[in-house]
Design a protein around this motif. Structure first.
Motif, mmCIF file in Angstrom:
data_model
loop_
_atom_site.group_PDB
_atom_site.id
_atom_site.type_symbol
_atom_site.label_atom_id
_atom_site.label_comp_id
_atom_site.label_asym_id
_atom_site.label_seq_id
_atom_site.Cartn_x
_atom_site.Cartn_y
_atom_site.Cartn_z
ATOM 1 N N GLN A 117 -17.047 11.117 -44.247
ATOM 2 C CA GLN A 117 -18.061 11.862 -44.988
ATOM 3 C C GLN A 117 -19.277 10.987 -45.299
ATOM 4 N N GLY A 118 -19.038 9.677 -45.445
ATOM 5 C CA GLY A 118 -20.111 8.756 -45.772
ATOM 6 C C GLY A 118 -20.862 8.232 -44.560
ATOM 7 N N GLY A 119 -20.563 8.784 -43.388
ATOM 8 C CA GLY A 119 -21.269 8.379 -42.178
ATOM 9 C C GLY A 119 -20.700 7.148 -41.500
ATOM 10 N N LEU A 120 -19.531 6.710 -41.924
ATOM 11 C CA LEU A 120 -18.876 5.558 -41.300
ATOM 12 C C LEU A 120 -17.934 6.034 -40.199
ATOM 13 N N ASN A 121 -17.731 5.190 -39.207
ATOM 14 C CA ASN A 121 -16.779 5.484 -38.149
ATOM 15 C C ASN A 121 -15.595 4.535 -38.317
ATOM 16 N N PRO A 122 -14.492 5.025 -38.895
ATOM 17 C CA PRO A 122 -13.354 4.134 -39.163
ATOM 18 C C PRO A 122 -12.863 3.383 -37.938
ATOM 19 N N ALA A 123 -12.932 4.011 -36.773
ATOM 20 C CA ALA A 123 -12.435 3.357 -35.558
ATOM 21 C C ALA A 123 -13.311 2.187 -35.134
ATOM 22 N N GLU A 124 -14.600 2.216 -35.507
ATOM 23 C CA GLU A 124 -15.538 1.175 -35.067
ATOM 24 C C GLU A 124 -16.029 0.288 -36.208
ATOM 25 N N ASP A 125 -16.183 0.852 -37.397
ATOM 26 C CA ASP A 125 -16.833 0.126 -38.491
ATOM 27 C C ASP A 125 -15.873 -0.662 -39.377
ATOM 28 N N ALA A 126 -14.613 -0.271 -39.417
ATOM 29 C CA ALA A 126 -13.670 -0.952 -40.304
ATOM 30 C C ALA A 126 -13.397 -2.374 -39.821
#
Length: 280
Positions: free
Chosen positions: A213-222
């Protein structure tokens, strides 16, 4: 002459009888079947990915006479109280440890009927760009609800940054940290606020639904995430929840069957690319 008149009269009567009683009786049209009454099914859900996943089965349920109405909520409390009070028939936003904690603290009578997906929790960069650069005394934002905060601490422990008392388990808080070599500080925030405050802290540990929802991509940004084949994946699977006694409601069972389908599995895999993992 008399015989001719008698014959004509007889023929006239015969024709009249044929006209009145001849032929088959008209066939009655069968009564049209009344359409089955539509059943309304109200489900409370977090916007992403829960409401998005539910939207995939609206048409499937409509074909079965079920009008699926999805209401989006931005918190972790009202969806449960709404089901308890009967304003919603079910909800889809939480995992079992949170549900159990909520029932215990609030005296509610909510039960799980199905596991749908798992959202790996991740560590995201704020003021600090990587785990290796994390300074002494760094501030880390974590969810303030008991089960998700424990989950965040266990994720930090898996990265070798802290150690947590084993006995605390899924109820761990910063008070249960037994080793903290970097003297990390913890900022406890409502889960939905974490993406909005990410630049105010060194790191944030965020549930995947709020990260998305916050515009983050968990697969790439975490920077690090829980493993999808870990015990955590099973423990924290997101579930369909109803009030006790509604587990065998036909509309609820139809909802579960529709969600646990090949089409929904394909949608989850294609849409979220590992940020959301099917559990069926």
């Amino acid at each position: 002459m008399k015989k001719i008149l008698t014959l004509i009269l007889a023929l006239t009567m015969a024709v009249g009888l044929c006209a009145c009683g001849g032929g088959d009786a008209p066939t009655e049209e069968p009564a049209a079947e009344e359409p089955a009454e539509t059943v309304t099914l109200k489900v409370a859900a977090s916007p992403t990915p829960h409401a998005e996943i539910l939207a995939q089965v609206v048409d499937v349920l409509a074909e079965q006479g079920i009008d699926l109405q999805i209401t989006e909520y931005g918190d972790y409390v009202i969806p449960n109280t709404a089901v308890e009070e009967g304003d919603e028939d079910a909800n889809f936003f939480q995992h079992t440890p949170y549900l159990e904690q909520f029932n215990e603290e609030n005296g509610t009578h909510l039960v799980s009927v199905a596991k749908i997906h798992y959202e790996p929790m991740g560590i995201y960069a704020g003021k600090t760009a990587s785990l290796e650069e994390l300074p002494d005394g760094a501030v880390i934002a974590v969810p303030n609800d008991v089960t998700n905060e424990a989950r965040a601490l266990l994720l930090l422990e898996a990265q070798g940054l802290i150690e947590v008392d084993d006995e605390a388990g899924l109820n761990a808080t910063p008070n249960d940290i037994t080793s903290n070599p970097k003297n990390l500080q913890f900022k406890e925030l409502e889960a939905a606020m974490l993406p909005q405050t990410i630049e105010e802290v060194d790191l944030s540990i965020i549930n995947s639904n709020y990260a998305l929802q916050g515009g983050l991509n968990p697969a790439e940004d975490a920077l690090a995430s829980e493993s999808s084949d870990s015990v955590a994946a099973d423990t924290y699977a997101n579930i369909i929840v109803v009030k006790e006694g509604s587990e065998n409601n036909e509309a609820i069972l139809a909802l579960v069957e529709a969600l646990q389908s090949d089409a929904v599995r394909e949608y989850i895999n294609n849409t979220y690319s590992g940020s959301v993992v099917p559990m069926f």
